[in-house]
Design an enzyme around this catalytic site. Structure first.
Site, PDB file in Angstrom:
ATOM      1  CG  ASN A   9      -1.723   1.210   1.413  1.00 36.72           C
ATOM      2  OD1 ASN A   9      -1.818   2.029   0.487  1.00 36.72           O
ATOM      3  ND2 ASN A   9      -2.349   1.357   2.576  1.00 36.72           N
ATOM      4  CD1 TRP A  10       3.466   0.933  -2.975  1.00 35.53           C
ATOM      5  CD2 TRP A  10       3.653   2.249  -4.785  1.00 35.53           C
ATOM      6  NE1 TRP A  10       4.203   0.251  -3.920  1.00 35.53           N
ATOM      7  CE2 TRP A  10       4.337   1.033  -5.039  1.00 35.53           C
ATOM      8  CE3 TRP A  10       3.626   3.232  -5.779  1.00 35.53           C
ATOM      9  CZ2 TRP A  10       4.986   0.785  -6.244  1.00 35.53           C
ATOM     10  CZ3 TRP A  10       4.281   2.976  -6.986  1.00 35.53           C
ATOM     11  CH2 TRP A  10       4.955   1.762  -7.204  1.00 35.53           C
ATOM     12  CE  LYS A  11      -0.244   3.249   4.682  1.00 37.77           C
ATOM     13  NZ  LYS A  11      -0.251   3.368   6.126  1.00 37.77           N
ATOM     14  CG  HIS A  97      -5.948   1.973   4.968  1.00 42.45           C
ATOM     15  ND1 HIS A  97      -5.551   2.908   5.899  1.00 42.45           N
ATOM     16  CD2 HIS A  97      -4.931   1.091   4.853  1.00 42.45           C
ATOM     17  CE1 HIS A  97      -4.332   2.587   6.313  1.00 42.45           C
ATOM     18  NE2 HIS A  97      -3.931   1.495   5.696  1.00 42.45           N
ATOM     19  CD  GLU A  99      -3.148   5.510   6.595  1.00 42.96           C
ATOM     20  OE1 GLU A  99      -3.104   5.596   5.351  1.00 42.96           O
ATOM     21  OE2 GLU A  99      -2.253   4.963   7.270  1.00 42.96           O
ATOM     22  CD  GLU A 169      -3.718  -2.503   7.075  1.00 44.33           C
ATOM     23  OE1 GLU A 169      -2.595  -2.733   6.616  1.00 44.33           O
ATOM     24  OE2 GLU A 169      -4.353  -1.466   6.840  1.00 44.33           O
ATOM     25  N   GLY A 175       2.209   2.160  10.670  1.00 42.18           N
ATOM     26  CA  GLY A 175       3.166   3.253  10.538  1.00 42.18           C
ATOM     27  C   GLY A 175       3.869   3.620  11.837  1.00 42.18           C
ATOM     28  CB  SER A 215       4.871  -1.968  11.855  1.00 47.38           C
ATOM     29  OG  SER A 215       4.493  -0.620  12.096  1.00 47.38           O
ATOM     30  N   GLY A 236       2.690  -1.216   4.248  1.00 47.23           N
ATOM     31  CA  GLY A 236       2.754   0.207   3.902  1.00 47.23           C
ATOM     32  C   GLY A 236       4.184   0.645   3.658  1.00 47.23           C
ATOM     33  N   GLY A 237       4.801   1.239   4.676  1.00 50.64           N
ATOM     34  CA  GLY A 237       6.134   1.830   4.554  1.00 50.64           C
ATOM     35  C   GLY A 237       7.162   0.929   3.871  1.00 50.64           C
TER      36      GLY A 237
HETATM   37  P1  PGA Z   1       2.614   0.196   7.581  1.00 52.20           P
HETATM   38  O1  PGA Z   1       1.165   0.434   6.909  1.00 52.20           O
HETATM   39  O2  PGA Z   1       3.134  -1.089   7.013  1.00 52.20           O
HETATM   40  O3  PGA Z   1       3.423   1.377   7.177  1.00 52.20           O
HETATM   41  O4  PGA Z   1       2.393   0.103   9.053  1.00 52.20           O
HETATM   42  C1  PGA Z   1       0.297  -0.631   6.667  1.00 52.20           C
HETATM   43  C2  PGA Z   1      -0.985  -0.108   6.069  1.00 52.20           C
HETATM   44  O5  PGA Z   1      -1.456   0.955   6.483  1.00 52.20           O
HETATM   45  O6  PGA Z   1      -1.575  -0.755   5.168  1.00 52.20           O
END
Ligand code: PGA
Length: 254
Positions: A9-11, A97, A99, A169, A175, A215, A236-237
């Site tokens: 997930n590049w966001k 998600h 967010e 998640e 994050g 994470s 994500g990251g």
């Molecule tokens: P993260 O994000 O791996 O940076 O914690 C995961 C996500 O939000 O899908």
């Protein structure tokens, strides 16, 4: 056998040039180094999808969007619809998600509609659920996650829910560098699968891939993916770096 999936997930990250460079690197590495049947997905910003979709073609990497509208078309300035994603051959879309729930106030009903329209257009929803820290501290995390799934997915037929990928998640792990332990992940994935089984029966529940997100990195992926009910990860990251993301994919046992 359930599908094993590692989705990035590049966001809201990367310029167009950076996105193309990362995709080119990943395509090479995944092609050369990954020999299992793991489905590898990159969920990228909307403007890059047609180009990146062309770059990955019918290779080992699939593309996904990070959101779609619950509407099919019309006067909804700034929105992107599921039929639009279908028209550029995007197979996956992340729905709900945390967010989006938190910053864009996406409701249970809205997420149910987004799931419906994604499925109606042949997209596979990656439906996210997960509890904030305060909810876990009050020991209500299992109840909340059951509620999130029930409210936005339990109207689906068995045939349709079998097409959905679920991503657990925990919000406190996203994050933050603070991963759920493998035991915490396994426990919740089991709760989710049991809940699905109660509604749809064991066969359907056992066919649904449940990913862990929060994470995930090259150092913890193998332990998480070894859990019996963890069918992969939403990353994500660590999905923004080709070497690390490829190592995460390689952490999945065949
Ligand atoms: P993260 O994000 O791996 O940076 O914690 C995961 C996500 O939000 O899908």
């Amino acid at each position: 056998m359930r599908k094993k999936i590692v989705a990035g997930n590049w966001k809201m990250n990367k310029t167009f040039e950076e996105a193309k460079a990362l995709t080119a690197e990943l395509s090479g590495m995944i092609q050369a180094e990954v020999h299992t049947h793991t489905e590898v997905i990159i969920c990228t910003p909307f403007p890059y999808l047609p180009t990146l979709q062309q770059m990955v073609g019918n290779g080992k990497i699939k593309t996904g969007a990070q959101n779609c509208s619950e509407q099919a078309s019309g006067a909804y300035t700034g929105e992107v619809s599921a039929p639009m994603l279908k028209s550029i051959d995007i197979p996956y879309v992340i729905i709900g998600h945390s967010e989006r729930r938190q910053y864009f106030n996406e409701s249970y009903t809205q997420l149910a509609k987004k799931t419906d329209i994604a499925l109606a257009n042949g997209l596979t929803p990656i439906f996210c659920c997960g509890e904030p820290l305060a909810v876990r501290e009050n020991n209500q995390h299992e109840n909340l996650v059951r509620e999130q799934i029930e409210a936005s997915l339990f109207h689906l037929s068995a045939a349709d829910i079998a097409k959905v990928v679920i991503a657990y998640e925990p919000v406190w792990a996203i994050g933050t560098g603070k991963t759920a332990s493998a035991q915490q992940a396994q426990d919740m994935h089991e709760v989710i699968r049991k809940h699905l089984a109660q509604k749809y029966g064991e066969a359907v529940a056992n066919a649904i891939s449940i990913l862990y997100g929060g994470s995930v990195n090259a150092g913890n992926a193998a332990e998480l993916f070894a859990c019996p009910d963890v069918d992969g990860g939403l990353v994500g990251g660590a999905s923004l770096k080709s070497r690390e993301f490829t190592d995460i994919v390689k952490a999945m046992k065949a």
